[in-house]
Write an enzyme that holds these catalytic residues in place. Structure first.
Site, PDB file in Angstrom:
ATOM      1  N   HIS A 179      -3.146  -8.740   5.922  1.00  0.00           N
ATOM      2  CA  HIS A 179      -3.925  -7.495   5.433  1.00  0.00           C
ATOM      3  C   HIS A 179      -3.929  -7.428   4.041  1.00  0.00           C
ATOM      4  CE1 HIS A 179      -4.601  -3.391   5.348  1.00  0.00           C
ATOM      5  NE2 HIS A 179      -3.648  -3.126   4.589  1.00  0.00           N
TER       6      HIS A 179
ATOM      7  N   ASP B   3       0.681   4.065   1.311  1.00  0.00           N
ATOM      8  CA  ASP B   3       1.025   4.786   2.728  1.00  0.00           C
ATOM      9  C   ASP B   3       2.099   4.074   3.579  1.00  0.00           C
ATOM     10  OD1 ASP B   3      -0.841   2.824   3.193  1.00  0.00           O
ATOM     11  OD2 ASP B   3      -1.576   3.369   4.840  1.00  0.00           O
ATOM     12  N   HIS B   4       2.687   2.642   2.885  1.00  0.00           N
ATOM     13  CA  HIS B   4       3.839   1.991   3.491  1.00  0.00           C
ATOM     14  C   HIS B   4       4.847   1.766   2.557  1.00  0.00           C
ATOM     15  CE1 HIS B   4       1.354   0.506   7.255  1.00  0.00           C
ATOM     16  NE2 HIS B   4       0.651   0.788   6.456  1.00  0.00           N
TER      17      HIS B   4
ATOM     18  N   ASP C  33       0.246  -3.053   9.191  1.00  0.00           N
ATOM     19  CA  ASP C  33      -1.088  -3.497   9.207  1.00  0.00           C
ATOM     20  C   ASP C  33      -1.265  -4.884   9.111  1.00  0.00           C
ATOM     21  OD1 ASP C  33      -1.281  -0.466   8.695  1.00  0.00           O
ATOM     22  OD2 ASP C  33      -1.859  -0.659   6.785  1.00  0.00           O
TER      23      ASP C  33
ATOM     24  N   HIS D 123      -7.927  -4.166   8.753  1.00  0.00           N
ATOM     25  CA  HIS D 123      -7.432  -3.983  10.061  1.00  0.00           C
ATOM     26  C   HIS D 123      -7.948  -4.682  11.116  1.00  0.00           C
ATOM     27  CE1 HIS D 123      -4.745  -0.764   7.814  1.00  0.00           C
ATOM     28  NE2 HIS D 123      -6.002  -0.471   7.349  1.00  0.00           N
TER      29      HIS D 123
ATOM     30  N   HIS E 286       0.695  -1.190  -0.038  1.00  0.00           N
ATOM     31  CA  HIS E 286       0.121   0.159  -0.009  1.00  0.00           C
ATOM     32  C   HIS E 286       0.941   1.076   0.121  1.00  0.00           C
ATOM     33  CE1 HIS E 286      -3.959  -1.986   1.643  1.00  0.00           C
ATOM     34  NE2 HIS E 286      -3.799  -2.041   0.249  1.00  0.00           N
TER      35      HIS E 286
ATOM     36  N   HIS F 104       0.124   4.167  13.467  1.00  0.00           N
ATOM     37  CA  HIS F 104      -0.847   4.000  12.387  1.00  0.00           C
ATOM     38  C   HIS F 104      -1.993   4.390  13.100  1.00  0.00           C
ATOM     39  CE1 HIS F 104      -2.965   2.504   8.981  1.00  0.00           C
ATOM     40  NE2 HIS F 104      -1.962   2.692   8.433  1.00  0.00           N
TER      41      HIS F 104
END
Length: 707
Positions: free
Chosen positions: A164, A81-82, A185, A402, A79, A424
């Site tokens: 996840h 955001d990671h 996550d 999540h 993802h 997070h």
């Protein structure tokens, strides 16, 4: 006034303090980036961007660190955001360490970030990196299997399935015996294609864990699926178009499985098209088919019969030019938070009609359009700046993979980590989760747990004291030592482990090898070489003579320092170590003293030492003492005495000096040898029988030297 002397601070490698500093995802969701520092090792956990921001503003606070000091980067999943900032960090900073992620994550990372670059070209003011830089970053990324133990510079790490998304991992790190688990996550609930996150069999000392949903508890899966399909059915029944914004990979595949099954069970809907609007659709599906072994047992059983990711009722839609927007339809489009791209374009085109609807199926970050429309505002602002009324229905059905509070509580209850760092999660959700966990364990005397909720750039410092222990191996370990026995050997440190062994065991247990350093030094020397032997005996006592063909060519002092005769020089050789170097310095000082003596003091000292045991008036012993002294100075075999004892000869190289014992005269063709031998004779005679002078008028008359 004397000041108090402070003890020197320990080196970073010896420090017992661990620092955990979020550069992103600290009291926020997005741009996950955690810096872990311990024992002079620096590890970056994830390197993402903030979905609600663009350009450089979306990056983590990397100005807080020196990129060249980062030893290791571990990426949990694909993802944005990671991992969205990783190409920028690899290609535009001074980072020179190593990067690891799972095989599936690397495969999807390539295509997902390629799509992000294309979207950035359209909507972002600043591009973080180009397609070429993304491609270059791929060669720097290494892959790791689940449960595969890897070690980099003393940092040991391995990963567990996080559940996840496909390929998502939780990383367990071990540094100097301290274990740290970073969850990224994760989800403890099995869904249609992914298995639940594993619970590690070993308990970590520190747990760095997501807190996205705080104390919320998710709906049961069947209830959630029924509400999702029911909402879509209602929108179609009223003749509307249904938009489902999703990320190209991850939850999209779960929703596609649900919709395809629902359409198969409802023939009345099969005339209504379902589109998967992503330029990555075909590539994504091939990746999912390749890594089906990383999915749950249900998918693995099904794929042996037929591929579940080949959908009967879903069509791929690469761009809007292929879309025939007539009548009801269901479109699943990326990106999931509608900041740009196809999902934003469709939303702006459909939001003004009441019969249409948008179903938000995942977590939405603050500052994004998806989060904004969940509050059902009266109007929205388009990318072009135009204000449009929001009349379409907005529904939220969370399929976000999540953990909820029940899953977190179970996870923590099994592991019982003494230190928990929450990341997070929005500040309020994180605070609620912290309070709930504190209440859960405050009355349990068997669990001592500290919880931390750091903001971005705020460090959590933890202290871990441990004893340094060395393992004895090889010859030293052949016999068990008794208490109080001193064990001596070489201490070898590898990573954070110590081993004690003999020098002979070095090649067996290390990559090291023994070596001997021989020192050699040339010293200019023009004096008699036999003086070297004489003075070395005075210095070291026993001196070994080195001969070639019966001729002395060198000496060995202290059994370690060899002095060899050269042409107008002497050569010192010895095996280098602290003791031998000291001996060599002493020999060198003697040589420098002899060579620097221009007044004959060196010979005077030799003479005085040779006669110190005799009486000054014992002149009868002069011939025998002269013979002995000359042998000491010039070497055995160099001095020849006549049978009558009234003369002697000294041979040095090819030069011969003849001495008259009675007259104290020396005849020699070599002037230098003549002067040296004359000096020896005169000084010895003076020492044994001092000359007497009688003053006659103003002249000094010297008495006969020898009678």
């Amino acid at each position: 006034m004397a000041t108090k002397r402070h003890a020197p601070s320990p080196s970073p490698e010896d420090s017992d303090t661990m620092s955990i500093r979020p550069l992103g995802a600290g009291q926020e969701v997005g741009r996950s980036c955690i810096i872990l520092e311990f024992k002079n090792k620096k590890i970056m956990l994830d390197c993402g961007i903030h979905p609600g921001l663009s350009g450089l503003e979306a990056l983590p606070y990397t100005d807080m660190i020196d990129a060249s000091e980062i030893d290791l980067i571990l990426i949990t999943h694909f993802h944005l955001d990671h991992c969205g900032a990783l190409p920028w960090f690899l290609e535009k900073t001074t980072f020179r360490g190593r990067v690891f992620m799972t095989h599936a994550t690397k495969a999807i990372y390539r295509w997902l970030l390629s799509d992000y670059v294309k979207v950035s070209n359209i909507s972002a003011d600043q591009m973080l990196y180009t397609e070429k830089e993304l491609e270059a970053s791929m060669a720097k990324i290494e892959t790791i299997n689940f449960h595969q133990v890897t070690e980099v510079g003393g940092v040991k790490f391995w990963c567990y399935n996080a559940g996840h998304v496909l390929g998502a991992a939780m990383f367990m790190l071990e540094i100097a015996g301290v274990k740290i688990l970073y969850t990224g996550d994760f989800s403890r609930q099995e869904d249609r294609h992914l298995m639940a996150a594993e619970i590690p069999p070993v308990s970590p000392d520190v747990l760095i864990m997501e807190s996205t949903y705080g104390t919320h508890i998710h709906e049961k899966r069947d209830v959630r699926e029924a509400r999702f399909t029911g909402t879509i059915h209602d929108i179609i029944n009223r003749g509307g178009r249904c938009l489902i914004p999703v990320f190209a990979l991850g939850r999209a595949q779960e929703l596609l499985l649900i919709l395809d099954e629902y359409w198969a069970n409802h023939p009345e809907l099969q005339e209504v098209p379902i589109y998967y609007a992503s330029s990555l659709a075909k590539k994504c599906m091939s990746v999912y088919q390749t890594y089906s072994n990383a999915m749950n047992e249900r998918i693995q059983r099904q794929i042996s019969v037929s591929n579940p990711f080949i959908f009967k009722h879903i069509s791929n839609l690469k761009n809007m030019e292929q879309f025939d927007d007539i009548g009801p339809s269901v479109v699943m489009a990326s990106p999931g938070m509608m900041q740009s791209g196809l999902s934003r374009e469709l939303f702006e085109g459909w939001c003004t009609e009441r019969r249409n609807g948008v179903v938000i199926a995942g977590y939405c970050v603050e500052g994004t359009l998806a989060k904004h429309v969940m509050s059902e505002p009266e109007e929205i602002t388009t990318l072009a700046g135009q204000r449009l009324p929001l009349k379409m229905s907005v529904d939220y059905v969370s399929f976000s993979a999540h953990v909820d509070y029940e899953q977190i509580s179970e996870f923590v209850r099994v592991l019982k980590p003494p230190q928990v760092v929450l990341v997070h999660g929005e500040a309020n959700e994180m605070g609620r989760l912290r309070s709930a966990l504190v209440r859960e364990y405050e009355d349990n005397p068997n669990v001592k747990m500290s919880l931390h909720t750091p903001a971005n750039t705020q460090a959590v410092e933890l202290c871990f004291r441990g004893e340094k222990m060395a393992k004895v191996v090889g010859v030293l370990a052949a016999e068990e030592p008794l208490d109080g026995t001193t064990v001596s050997g070489i201490l070898i440190k590898r990573g954070f482990k110590y081993h004690l062994m003999t020098p002979s065991d070095l090649p067996n247990y290390t990559d090291l090898a023994r070596s001997v350093v021989t020192q050699k030094q040339c010293v200019p020397y023009k004096s008699l070489f036999s003086l070297v032997g004489y003075y070395l005996r005075q210095l070291a006592g026993e001196v070994e003579e080195i001969k070639e063909n019966g001729v002395v060519v060198g000496y060995k002092a202290f059994k370690v320092v060899t002095v060899l005769k050269g042409v107008q020089k002497v050569i010192l050789e010895w095996t280098a170590n602290a003791t031998n170097d000291m001996y060599a310095d002493a020999v060198l000082s003697v040589l420098m003293q002899i060579e620097g003596d221009t007044s004959g003091n060196a010979l005077s000292v030799a003479l005085s030492n040779a006669t110190s045991a005799g009486k000054y008036d014992d002149v009868e012993k002069f011939p025998s003492r002269l013979y002995k002294l000359l042998n000491d100075i010039f070497g055995e075999g160099k001095v020849v005495r006549t049978p009558t004892g009234d003369s002697m000869s000294v041979t040095v190289d090819t030069n011969v000096a003849t001495i008259s014992v009675k007259d104290l005269t020396v005849d020699c063709e070599d002037e230098g040898l003549q002067q040296q031998v004359s000096g020896v004779v005169r000084r010895l005679h003076t020492a044994l029988h001092p000359c007497k002078a009688v003053m006659v008028s103003d002249e000094a008359v010297v008495a006969p030297a020898y009678q």
